[in-house]
Write a protein that holds these residues in place. Sequence first.
Motif, short mmCIF file in Angstrom:
data_model
loop_
_atom_site.label_atom_id
_atom_site.label_comp_id
_atom_site.label_asym_id
_atom_site.label_seq_id
_atom_site.Cartn_x
_atom_site.Cartn_y
_atom_site.Cartn_z
N GLY A 145 -0.02 2.67 -3.64
CA GLY A 145 -1.09 3.64 -3.42
C GLY A 145 -2.17 3.54 -4.49
O GLY A 145 -2.66 2.48 -4.81
N ARG A 146 -2.53 4.67 -5.12
CA ARG A 146 -3.57 4.70 -6.15
C ARG A 146 -2.96 4.42 -7.51
O ARG A 146 -1.91 4.97 -7.87
CB ARG A 146 -4.27 6.06 -6.17
N ARG A 199 -6.99 1.50 -5.28
CA ARG A 199 -5.83 1.27 -4.41
C ARG A 199 -5.44 -0.20 -4.46
O ARG A 199 -6.30 -1.09 -4.42
CB ARG A 199 -6.18 1.65 -2.97
N GLU A 228 0.81 -1.21 0.00
CA GLU A 228 0.00 0.00 0.00
C GLU A 228 0.85 1.26 0.00
O GLU A 228 0.50 2.26 -0.63
CB GLU A 228 -0.94 -0.01 1.21
#
Length: 534
Positions: free
Chosen positions: A61-62, A119, A57
Motif C-alpha cells: 500500500g502506502r 504507493r 499493492e
Amino acid sequence: MRWSLPVVGPQRLPVVAEMRHICRMETADDELAVPQGTNAPEISVTELANALKRTVEDRFGRVRVRGEISNYRGPHASGHAYFCLKDQGARLDAVIWKGTFQRLRTRPQEGLEVVATGRITTFPGKSSYQIVIEAMEPAGVGALMALLDERRKKLAAEGLFDAARKRPLPFLPGVVGVVTSPTGAVIRDILHRIADRFPRRVLVWPVRVQGETSAAEVAAAIEGFNALPLDGPIPRPDVLIVARGGGSLEDLWSFNEEIVVRAAAASAIPLISAIGHETDTTLIDHVADLRAPTPTGAAEKAVPVRAELAEHLAARARRLAMAKTRGLDDRRARLATFARLLPTPEQLLQTPRQRLDRAGERLRAALRATQDARRLRLSRLAHALAGHSPQAELRGKKERLRGLGQRLDQGLKARVALAQQQAANDRQRLGTAGARLRRAFDTGFAQRKDRLARLARLQDSLSHKAVLARGFALVRDEGEHLLRSVTEAPAGATVTIEFADGRVAAHVGATESGPAPKRRPRGGKTKGDQGSLF
C-alpha cells in the motif's frame, strides 16, 4: 534505502512465498524447471503479472521511502516525471504523475536526498516494481541546506546578487506595497509602525507565506504590483515590502524558491525583504534592494519619522533665516565700501561724450561724401540709359518685325504655288493610274468569268444529278447516311429516296437476297404487292 511499512510481524514475507499457490518453481543447475508429474495449473504471463501486481499493492500500500534521486532528466513530454531512488544497497524506480508533479512543493533534482510518500506497484511491461510518488520533501535540514547552498551558488553565478543591481529606496514614498499574509501579526506591525512614523497609503497583496502555493503567490504578487500602470485607478507603489514572521527553515522555504528570487530580481520597484527574525536568512534577502531584520524594521526603513523631519526642517529654516540676515548685512557693508571707491557719473561720462561728438562729426562728413558720390554715379547711369530708352528699342523691334512680315508673305506665296503644282501633277498621275486599273480589272474579270463557266460545265458533267436524271435514285436512312446495300436497310426502317426532281419517304418491308426485281415500266403498274419498293 529506509522503508516504513504498514505491516508488522510474520506478515512481512517475501512476495514469492505468497505465489506458491499459483506456480511452484524449483531450481536445478541454476535453471528453473517444472518437475514432471506436477499438478500445478498453467497460467499466462499476463495472469502472473496481474497476480503479482495485486499482491504487492495489497501487502505494501502506502509507504514512505528515503533515498537519493538518480537518473532524473526533467519532466517527460507527457508531463510525468520518471527517475530512481537509491541508497548504498539498492535502487527503486519512481514515477510522479503530471497532476502531482505540478502540486509538489519540492521539485526533484539530481542527487537530492528526499523522503517520498506513495504507493508501491508493479509495471508488467518491464517486469519491475516502482513507487508512484504522491508527496515528497527533502530528507532533513542537512539536505535543505545543501539544496539552498546549491541554489545560492547558481543564482549568484547569474549575477542576481550583485551589489551593482541594488537601487536606493525613495526618501518619502507616496504608496507602500506590502506582500504578506493579511491575517498575521506582521501586517498589523507594519501598518502601526508606518502610521506612527509617517502615515502613507499602504496597499496589501494577500498571499500565503507558507505551504505548497506560497512561492507562486508571492512571485505573482511582486509581478502584479509591477504591472500596475502609473496613472491607473490603483496607484503603483513606490516601494515594496515582502514580509513574514519567524519560523524554521522549512517554514521559510517559500522565500528560497527560485521563482520568488527571480521575481524580486526583475522587480522595477525597489524592494525590501523582511523575512523572519534578524538571524534568519533567505535567498530573497540577497536579491532585494534592502534587507530588514524584521517586518517592523522594514516599515522603519520604508518611511522616515515625520516629527524628526519637521524638527529638522525647522532647524534648517532657522539657519537659513540667520544666514540670510548675515548675508544682507555683509553685502550692505561691502556695497558702501565700493560706493566710496567708485567715481561719480559725471566723471564716467566725460570721455564717452567726447568720443560721441567726434564720431558725430565724422559721420556727417562721411554722409556728405557718400551722397556726392551717389549723385555722380546716378547721372552717369542716366546718360547711359538714355541711349537705351524703351522708345528707341521699340522702334528697332517694329522695323525688324516689318521685314520679317514681308519675308513671311513671300515665302507663303511661293509655298502655295509649289503646292498647286504638286496637286496638278498628283491629279495627272491619279488619272493615269485609274485608267490602268480599269483595264486590269476588266481583263481579270473576263478571265475569271470564263474559268467559272468551264468549272460549271465540269461540275454538271461530274454531278450525281446527271446520274439521277438517267433514272437512278439515292437511298438514305434517318441519319442522312447513304445506303449502299440491302443489308444496311433493316425491315421497318424509314428511308429517304432522292430522285432527280425531289425526295420521297418510304418504309422498308421484308428484304431478301437474290436477283434484282424487275424494273417497273415508267407510268405503268405491276401486279402483286404494291407495299414494298424492293
